[in-house]
Design a protein around this motif. Sequence first.
Motif, PDB file in Angstrom:
ATOM      1  N   GLN A 291     -51.051 -10.379  60.372  1.00 17.50           N
ATOM      2  CA  GLN A 291     -51.213 -10.000  61.639  1.00 17.50           C
ATOM      3  C   GLN A 291     -52.344 -10.615  62.283  1.00 17.50           C
ATOM      4  O   GLN A 291     -52.425 -10.753  63.454  1.00 17.50           O
ATOM      5  CB  GLN A 291     -51.642  -8.266  61.391  1.00 17.50           C
ATOM      6  N   GLN A 292     -53.517 -11.115  61.632  1.00 16.74           N
ATOM      7  CA  GLN A 292     -54.621 -11.561  62.247  1.00 16.74           C
ATOM      8  C   GLN A 292     -54.167 -13.034  62.784  1.00 16.74           C
ATOM      9  O   GLN A 292     -54.738 -13.165  63.798  1.00 16.74           O
ATOM     10  CB  GLN A 292     -55.805 -11.727  61.245  1.00 16.74           C
ATOM     11  N   LEU A 293     -53.224 -13.807  61.877  1.00 22.23           N
ATOM     12  CA  LEU A 293     -52.870 -15.080  62.252  1.00 22.23           C
ATOM     13  C   LEU A 293     -52.114 -15.051  63.459  1.00 22.23           C
ATOM     14  O   LEU A 293     -52.330 -15.774  64.425  1.00 22.23           O
ATOM     15  CB  LEU A 293     -52.181 -15.680  61.185  1.00 22.23           C
ATOM     16  N   THR A 294     -51.095 -14.186  63.587  1.00 21.68           N
ATOM     17  CA  THR A 294     -50.143 -14.056  64.619  1.00 21.68           C
ATOM     18  C   THR A 294     -50.930 -13.541  66.171  1.00 21.68           C
ATOM     19  O   THR A 294     -50.303 -14.074  67.010  1.00 21.68           O
ATOM     20  CB  THR A 294     -48.702 -13.250  64.554  1.00 21.68           C
ATOM     21  N   HIS A 295     -51.796 -12.706  65.704  1.00 27.09           N
ATOM     22  CA  HIS A 295     -52.680 -12.317  67.120  1.00 27.09           C
ATOM     23  C   HIS A 295     -53.214 -13.398  67.546  1.00 27.09           C
ATOM     24  O   HIS A 295     -53.350 -13.606  68.778  1.00 27.09           O
ATOM     25  CB  HIS A 295     -53.509 -11.097  66.689  1.00 27.09           C
ATOM     26  N   SER A 296     -54.002 -14.245  66.724  1.00 24.84           N
ATOM     27  CA  SER A 296     -54.723 -15.312  67.145  1.00 24.84           C
ATOM     28  C   SER A 296     -53.912 -16.490  67.863  1.00 24.84           C
ATOM     29  O   SER A 296     -54.459 -17.158  68.553  1.00 24.84           O
ATOM     30  CB  SER A 296     -55.504 -15.879  65.965  1.00 24.84           C
ATOM     31  N   TRP A 297     -52.811 -16.526  67.478  1.00 32.07           N
ATOM     32  CA  TRP A 297     -51.787 -17.457  68.071  1.00 32.07           C
ATOM     33  C   TRP A 297     -50.960 -16.986  69.195  1.00 32.07           C
ATOM     34  O   TRP A 297     -50.244 -17.488  69.871  1.00 32.07           O
ATOM     35  CB  TRP A 297     -50.810 -17.987  67.232  1.00 32.07           C
ATOM     36  N   GLY A 298     -51.538 -15.737  69.942  1.00 29.99           N
ATOM     37  CA  GLY A 298     -51.038 -15.284  71.047  1.00 29.99           C
ATOM     38  C   GLY A 298     -49.870 -14.311  70.996  1.00 29.99           C
ATOM     39  O   GLY A 298     -48.858 -14.421  71.639  1.00 29.99           O
ATOM     40  N   ASP A 299     -49.866 -13.607  69.687  1.00 32.78           N
ATOM     41  CA  ASP A 299     -48.575 -12.795  69.157  1.00 32.78           C
ATOM     42  C   ASP A 299     -47.472 -13.736  69.138  1.00 32.78           C
ATOM     43  O   ASP A 299     -46.468 -13.375  69.763  1.00 32.78           O
ATOM     44  CB  ASP A 299     -48.529 -11.782  70.258  1.00 32.78           C
ATOM     45  N   ARG A 300     -47.611 -14.738  68.340  1.00 29.62           N
ATOM     46  CA  ARG A 300     -46.625 -15.813  68.192  1.00 29.62           C
ATOM     47  C   ARG A 300     -46.586 -15.968  66.737  1.00 29.62           C
ATOM     48  O   ARG A 300     -47.531 -15.898  65.734  1.00 29.62           O
ATOM     49  CB  ARG A 300     -46.462 -17.155  68.859  1.00 29.62           C
TER      50      ARG A 300
END
Length: 327
Positions: A291-300
């Motif tokens: 969840q942290q990774l995808t959120h840091s990528w702009g929810d991608r």
Amino acid sequence: MNIASARLFLEVAEAGSLSKVAARRQTVQSHVSRQISEFEATFGSPLFRRTGRGVALTELGSRAALRLRSWLQETERLTEDLRADAGKVLGEVRMGIIPSAAHPLVTRLFERLQQEHPGIRLNIAEAQGAEIDAMLDSGAVDLAVLFRFKRPSGREEKLLSVAHTYLVSAPGDDLTCEPTVNFTRLANLRLVLPRRPGQWRNALDEAARSLGFKLETVTEADSLTVQKELVAHTKGLYSVLGPYSMAAELQSGRLQASQLVKPDLIRHTTLALPKQGKLSPACRIVAEVVQQLTHSWGDRLTEPVPEGDASKSAAKARRSPKEKTSA
């Protein structure tokens, strides 16, 4: 109850073959067969019946597999909880993932775990959505990254990203040179699509039927790599993909894509958790990092491309073959 024997029994049950398990464990089939026979003797009744293709569970074997899988999971969670209490999170996390999310999400997840939680081991199963759903329900995986057509509302699934749908072609194609293209333009196009049956293929077929036409598939392939390579090398051949499965090819200019609209087929990427039972400490950490990774990528599901690079890639993908030759 011997844990090693229970694990061997479940491994044979999932593989449906003594020889496959023997090869996987680098031992002889007779050794595996003897261990299974000894394990069956503790129950007083056969757990497997031999078939022409391998082995299949008896009725008692099916009940034993269900209860033993649950028992092993609880045993592993207890062990991991005790280790976590000692200040070190250890354990295996079995994760099911759709092919389009395999990279870079899994790559970056592995890197983070190696740096921060080296005691956590990933066991990745890549499959289509329906198969991963079944694995999650049976307890074969602990977590899963899936596509859903509806936004998740329950506590068992966390929304990671929202993905639109694109018509994909080789560079220089006139139809995909515009930002959007109506779904009705797919009528009479030569398409390479996933095989039936499948949730994504069913959704595409249903969208076409609702608009009064049938999709014309000249090739069917479940592999995203096969679909992309065929389209990239064949003028006039198209596929229908999500943005995450072709991000690298769009950036390099190997593919060209236009967003499908009317209807806009939106899929929600979710992190699915077990419907029953609590997560182990290792599973909780993996879920948090995803969840942290995808959120840091702009929810991608993919890392964002720098704005300058994205503009260059888009321009490169939309140039005509003649312009590319002169360049």
